[in-house]
Design a protein around this motif. Structure first.
Motif, short mmCIF file in Angstrom:
data_model
loop_
_atom_site.label_atom_id
_atom_site.label_comp_id
_atom_site.label_asym_id
_atom_site.label_seq_id
_atom_site.Cartn_x
_atom_site.Cartn_y
_atom_site.Cartn_z
N ASP A 1 0.81 -1.22 0.00
CA ASP A 1 0.00 0.00 0.00
C ASP A 1 0.84 1.27 0.00
O ASP A 1 0.68 2.14 0.86
CB ASP A 1 -0.96 -0.01 1.20
CG ASP A 1 -2.06 1.04 1.06
OD1 ASP A 1 -2.31 1.53 -0.06
OD2 ASP A 1 -2.67 1.37 2.10
N PRO A 2 1.76 1.42 -0.98
CA PRO A 2 2.67 2.58 -0.98
C PRO A 2 1.96 3.93 -1.17
O PRO A 2 2.49 4.95 -0.76
CB PRO A 2 3.61 2.31 -2.16
CG PRO A 2 2.87 1.36 -3.03
CD PRO A 2 1.99 0.55 -2.13
N THR A 3 0.76 3.95 -1.73
CA THR A 3 0.07 5.23 -1.92
C THR A 3 -0.86 5.56 -0.76
O THR A 3 -1.40 6.65 -0.69
CB THR A 3 -0.74 5.23 -3.23
OG1 THR A 3 -1.69 4.17 -3.20
CG2 THR A 3 0.18 5.07 -4.43
N GLY A 4 -1.06 4.60 0.13
CA GLY A 4 -1.94 4.84 1.28
C GLY A 4 -1.13 4.88 2.56
O GLY A 4 -0.48 5.87 2.88
N THR A 5 -1.18 3.77 3.29
CA THR A 5 -0.40 3.63 4.53
C THR A 5 0.65 2.55 4.28
O THR A 5 0.37 1.36 4.47
CB THR A 5 -1.32 3.23 5.70
OG1 THR A 5 -2.41 4.16 5.77
CG2 THR A 5 -0.56 3.22 7.01
N PRO A 6 1.86 2.95 3.86
CA PRO A 6 2.89 1.96 3.52
C PRO A 6 3.28 1.09 4.72
O PRO A 6 3.47 1.59 5.83
CB PRO A 6 4.07 2.80 3.07
CG PRO A 6 3.54 4.17 2.85
CD PRO A 6 2.32 4.31 3.70
N ILE A 7 3.38 -0.21 4.48
CA ILE A 7 3.80 -1.16 5.51
C ILE A 7 4.82 -2.09 4.88
O ILE A 7 4.60 -2.64 3.79
CB ILE A 7 2.60 -2.00 6.03
CG1 ILE A 7 1.52 -1.08 6.62
CG2 ILE A 7 3.06 -3.02 7.05
CD1 ILE A 7 0.24 -1.81 6.97
N ASN A 8 5.96 -2.31 5.56
CA ASN A 8 6.98 -3.25 5.10
C ASN A 8 6.50 -4.66 5.38
O ASN A 8 6.07 -4.98 6.49
CB ASN A 8 8.31 -3.01 5.84
CG ASN A 8 8.98 -1.73 5.38
OD1 ASN A 8 9.11 -1.51 4.19
ND2 ASN A 8 9.38 -0.91 6.32
N LYS A 9 6.58 -5.51 4.34
CA LYS A 9 6.18 -6.91 4.47
C LYS A 9 7.16 -7.77 3.68
O LYS A 9 8.02 -7.26 2.96
CB LYS A 9 4.76 -7.13 3.95
CG LYS A 9 3.69 -6.43 4.77
CD LYS A 9 2.30 -6.80 4.28
CE LYS A 9 1.23 -6.14 5.14
NZ LYS A 9 -0.11 -6.48 4.65
N LYS A 10 7.02 -9.09 3.79
CA LYS A 10 7.83 -10.03 3.03
C LYS A 10 6.92 -10.93 2.20
O LYS A 10 5.73 -11.08 2.50
CB LYS A 10 8.70 -10.89 3.96
CG LYS A 10 7.89 -11.80 4.86
CD LYS A 10 8.77 -12.60 5.79
CE LYS A 10 7.89 -13.47 6.69
NZ LYS A 10 8.66 -14.21 7.66
N ILE A 11 7.49 -11.50 1.14
CA ILE A 11 6.76 -12.46 0.30
C ILE A 11 7.77 -13.44 -0.28
O ILE A 11 8.91 -13.06 -0.56
CB ILE A 11 5.95 -11.73 -0.81
CG1 ILE A 11 5.01 -12.70 -1.53
CG2 ILE A 11 6.88 -11.01 -1.77
CD1 ILE A 11 3.98 -12.01 -2.42
N THR A 12 7.38 -14.69 -0.43
CA THR A 12 8.29 -15.68 -1.00
C THR A 12 8.33 -15.57 -2.51
O THR A 12 7.38 -15.08 -3.13
CB THR A 12 7.88 -17.12 -0.64
OG1 THR A 12 6.62 -17.40 -1.27
CG2 THR A 12 7.79 -17.34 0.87
N ALA A 13 9.42 -16.03 -3.10
CA ALA A 13 9.54 -16.05 -4.55
C ALA A 13 8.41 -16.87 -5.17
O ALA A 13 7.85 -16.50 -6.20
CB ALA A 13 10.90 -16.60 -4.96
N ALA A 14 8.06 -17.98 -4.54
CA ALA A 14 6.97 -18.83 -5.06
C ALA A 14 5.66 -18.05 -5.11
O ALA A 14 4.92 -18.13 -6.09
CB ALA A 14 6.81 -20.07 -4.20
N ASN B 1 3.67 -17.20 -8.58
CA ASN B 1 2.43 -17.97 -8.75
C ASN B 1 1.18 -17.11 -8.62
O ASN B 1 0.07 -17.60 -8.77
CB ASN B 1 2.37 -19.10 -7.72
CG ASN B 1 3.37 -20.18 -8.04
OD1 ASN B 1 3.67 -20.44 -9.20
ND2 ASN B 1 3.93 -20.81 -7.02
N ASN B 2 1.36 -15.82 -8.31
CA ASN B 2 0.21 -14.94 -8.10
C ASN B 2 0.45 -13.56 -8.69
O ASN B 2 0.21 -12.54 -8.05
CB ASN B 2 -0.06 -14.80 -6.59
CG ASN B 2 -0.41 -16.12 -5.96
OD1 ASN B 2 -1.49 -16.64 -6.17
ND2 ASN B 2 0.52 -16.68 -5.21
N ILE B 3 0.88 -13.51 -9.93
CA ILE B 3 1.16 -12.23 -10.57
C ILE B 3 -0.16 -11.49 -10.77
O ILE B 3 -1.05 -11.98 -11.45
CB ILE B 3 1.90 -12.45 -11.90
CG1 ILE B 3 3.27 -13.10 -11.62
CG2 ILE B 3 2.07 -11.13 -12.65
CD1 ILE B 3 4.01 -13.56 -12.84
N PRO B 4 -0.29 -10.29 -10.18
CA PRO B 4 -1.58 -9.60 -10.21
C PRO B 4 -1.81 -8.74 -11.46
O PRO B 4 -2.69 -7.91 -11.47
CB PRO B 4 -1.50 -8.70 -8.97
CG PRO B 4 -0.06 -8.38 -8.86
CD PRO B 4 0.67 -9.63 -9.32
#
Length: 154
Positions: free
Chosen positions: A27-40, A44-47
């Motif tokens: 959410d970089p344009t709203g309330t940015p929060i640092n998170k992690k995500i796996t390569a898989a 597997n979920n290209i939006p």
């Protein structure tokens, strides 16, 4: 590690594993929060749609010279408007490489004849008319036809 710049980190090269992590700013344009995500999860979920932005290789047939289809671009456009276009496709060094060849001729009946190295389904694919195309995938030292729009496999 918080004191390291991203550019100072060790390059992983081609050793990406499905469990490796990417840093995400959610959410970089709203309330940015640092998170992690796996390569898989990323792959597997290209939006969004995928596109191939690089410039296509362009080949123009002269009727006799066999032209080499390169392995460095995803798409090769072959123009056989004036003369036939014999083409070769060398063996890849990368399992899973995908290569698409399009007949972009504007008229005529000249053929685009593709001779892939180590072709699992025959020896050649011939694109007989403008608009025809073929997509190959390279796997286990062989080319396979992944998609075919009007091409003759022999």
């Amino acid at each position: 590690m918080a004191d390291k710049k991203v550019t100072a980190l060790t390059d992983l090269g081609d050793a990406l594993a499905s469990g490796d992590l990417f840093h995400i700013v959610d959410d970089p344009t709203g309330t940015p929060i640092n998170k992690k995500i796996t390569a898989a999860d990323v792959f597997n979920n290209i939006p969004s749609f995928l596109s191939l932005k690089q410039t296509s290789q362009s080949i123009t047939g002269d009727g006799s010279t066999s032209s080499a289809i390169n392995l460095t671009t995803a798409i090769t456009e072959v123009d056989a408007t004036s003369a036939a276009a014999p083409c070769t496709l060398a063996a890849s060094s990368t399992d899973g490489q995908i290569k698409t060849v399009l007949n972009v001729s504007t008229s005529g009946t000249n053929n685009v004849t593709i001779t892939p190295a180590n072709f699992a389904q025959g020896t050649t694919v011939t694109l007989n008319a403008p608009g025809e195309s073929v997509t190959f995938i390279y796997k286990s030292s062989k080319y396979y036809v992944l998609a075919n729009n009007g091409g003759d496999i022999a």
